[in-house]
Design an enzyme around this catalytic site. Structure first.
Site, PDB file in Angstrom:
ATOM      1  N   SER A   2       0.956  -1.083   0.047  1.00  0.00           N
ATOM      2  CA  SER A   2      -0.100   0.052  -0.025  1.00  0.00           C
ATOM      3  C   SER A   2       0.806   1.268  -0.114  1.00  0.00           C
ATOM      4  CB  SER A   2      -1.067  -0.030   1.227  1.00  0.00           C
ATOM      5  OG  SER A   2      -0.118  -0.104   2.563  1.00  0.00           O
ATOM      6  N   ASP A  45      -2.460   7.991   8.030  1.00  0.00           N
ATOM      7  CA  ASP A  45      -3.381   7.279   8.825  1.00  0.00           C
ATOM      8  C   ASP A  45      -2.773   6.212   9.692  1.00  0.00           C
ATOM      9  OD1 ASP A  45      -2.394   5.293   7.071  1.00  0.00           O
ATOM     10  OD2 ASP A  45      -4.124   5.048   5.704  1.00  0.00           O
ATOM     11  N   HIS A  89       0.168   4.832   7.064  1.00  0.00           N
ATOM     12  CA  HIS A  89       0.637   5.388   5.852  1.00  0.00           C
ATOM     13  C   HIS A  89       1.403   7.046   5.954  1.00  0.00           C
ATOM     14  CE1 HIS A  89      -2.074   2.218   4.544  1.00  0.00           C
ATOM     15  NE2 HIS A  89      -0.821   1.743   3.896  1.00  0.00           N
TER      16      HIS A  89
END
Length: 370
Positions: A41, A333, A336
């Site tokens: 991600s 978040d 990340h």
């Protein structure tokens, strides 16, 4: 006949596809022909949008609020991520998500779309296939490699075998993977019973080596590896540890980075035609966390977007709150970095001193003849 990297003699009819060089060759500001991105991600630019049952998605607000379109794109970030900034430095467009290309384009159009690179990265992915189970659906590293092989076949059809080989060999393969494997180990008593930390990270490195050798068999020659950051200091880990970093997770991250570097050194001795740049994300993020004000940051513990303690009890969902100034937060978040932190990492590592990039930086790697 020597022209741009994609100028080839076609096998049928022996005609020179000169227009390909004009259209797809390296432009003046382009350091390499293409960038192929594999990972998780941290560099996903939208592949998970095309996975119908995946729990690892970022295709909703407030993600993307600082992206040029002001809309969520599938990036786990308020704006651009590491893959975007690497592409900018290389003079390339961001490598588009592979699943978007194969979903939206005809086969012939996809072949053209692959020429400046493709991203196979998927939120939730790991080196081991099992790490994707937590998120119901992700593209594990092994499957990403298979997708690359399909792209390689398409390039051969489009450019000829010799042209595709030269094109790919001059391109960069950007590999950002491993965090989810460490999180899996941290959260699984079964895994910790089966493997000591050293055994586990060694298995991670040896499994990755097998995948890299497969990529090498299909003309990959130049690699950028982003090491694991101190993932024990991300908000999700701090929230479970009275706001302090999880030092076990950080220790395992460092152990994996050491195993990765040893594996790469050994791989280079086996395959002397490969070159690589290792970007030390651990050192860069640790510098930010220890001295944030030097880089314009004021918040290193809490996430910008979320709910609960450190904004880390609930992820960045439409119901979540977000900070008014994303520039002063290191984390967007639970896991990340913000766009600002991602930009700073690439700024420090792309033209990096040996402290952050070795045995060469990305700019030097791009210039290596392949």
């Amino acid at each position: 006949m020597k022209m741009a990297s994609v100028c080839v003699w076609a096998a049928r009819g022996f005609w020179v596809v000169f227009l390909l060089s004009l259209r797809f060759g390296c432009s003046a500001g382009q350091m390499v022909p293409a960038a192929f991105v594999l990972g998780d991600s941290l560099v996903d630019v939208g592949n998970n949008n095309y996975l119908p049952i995946s729990l690892a998605k970022a295709d909703f607000p407030h993600n993307g609020m600082d992206f040029p379109t002001k809309k969520p794109t599938g990036r786990f970030c308020n704006g651009k991520n590491t893959a975007d900034f690497l592409a900018e430095k290389l003079g390339l467009p961001t490598s588009p998500p592979y699943l978007a290309l194969v979903s939206n384009s005809s086969k012939s159009n996809s072949s053209s779309s692959f020429l400046t690179g493709v991203s196979f990265a998927s939120g939730g992915a790991g080196i081991f296939d099992g790490t994707t189970e937590k998120y119901k659906q992700s593209v594990p590293f092994s499957k990403q490699v298979e997708y690359y092989l399909a792209v390689h076949e398409s390039l051969v059809q489009h450019m000829g075998s010799s042209g595709a080989k030269k094109h790919v060999a001059k391109s960069l393969f950007i590999v950002v993977i491993g965090s989810n494997d460490i999180f899996s180990y941290s959260g699984s008593s079964d895994l910790r019973k089966q493997h000591t930390p050293q055994q586990y990270v060694d298995l991670m490195a040896s499994s990755l080596k097998d995948h890299l050798k497969r990529l090498h068999g299909y003309d990959a020659r130049k690699f950028v590896f982003v090491g694991l950051p101190p993932i024990g200091c991300c908000p999700s880990q701090r929230s479970q540890n009275k706001s302090a970093c999880n030092e076990d997770t950080n220790t395992w991250s460092r152990m994996y980075n050491t195993a990765l570097l040893a594996m790469l050194k050994g791989l280079k001795s086996e395959l002397n035609d490969i070159s690589y740049s290792y970007l030390d994300a651990y050192a860069v993020v640790q510098t930010l966390v220890q001295n944030p004000s030097a880089y314009g940051f004021t918040e290193v513990k809490a996430a910008c977007c979320g709910l609960g303690n450190l904004n880390a009890k609930v992820g960045c969902l439409p119901i979540s709150q977000y900070c008014p100034n994303r520039r002063d937060h290191v984390f967007w978040d639970l896991y990340h970095p913000t766009e600002a932190a991602a930009r700073l990492f690439i700024d420090k590592a792309f033209h990096g001193s040996p402290q952050y990039a070795y045995p060469m930086d990305v700019q030097q790697l791009a210039a290596v003849e392949a």
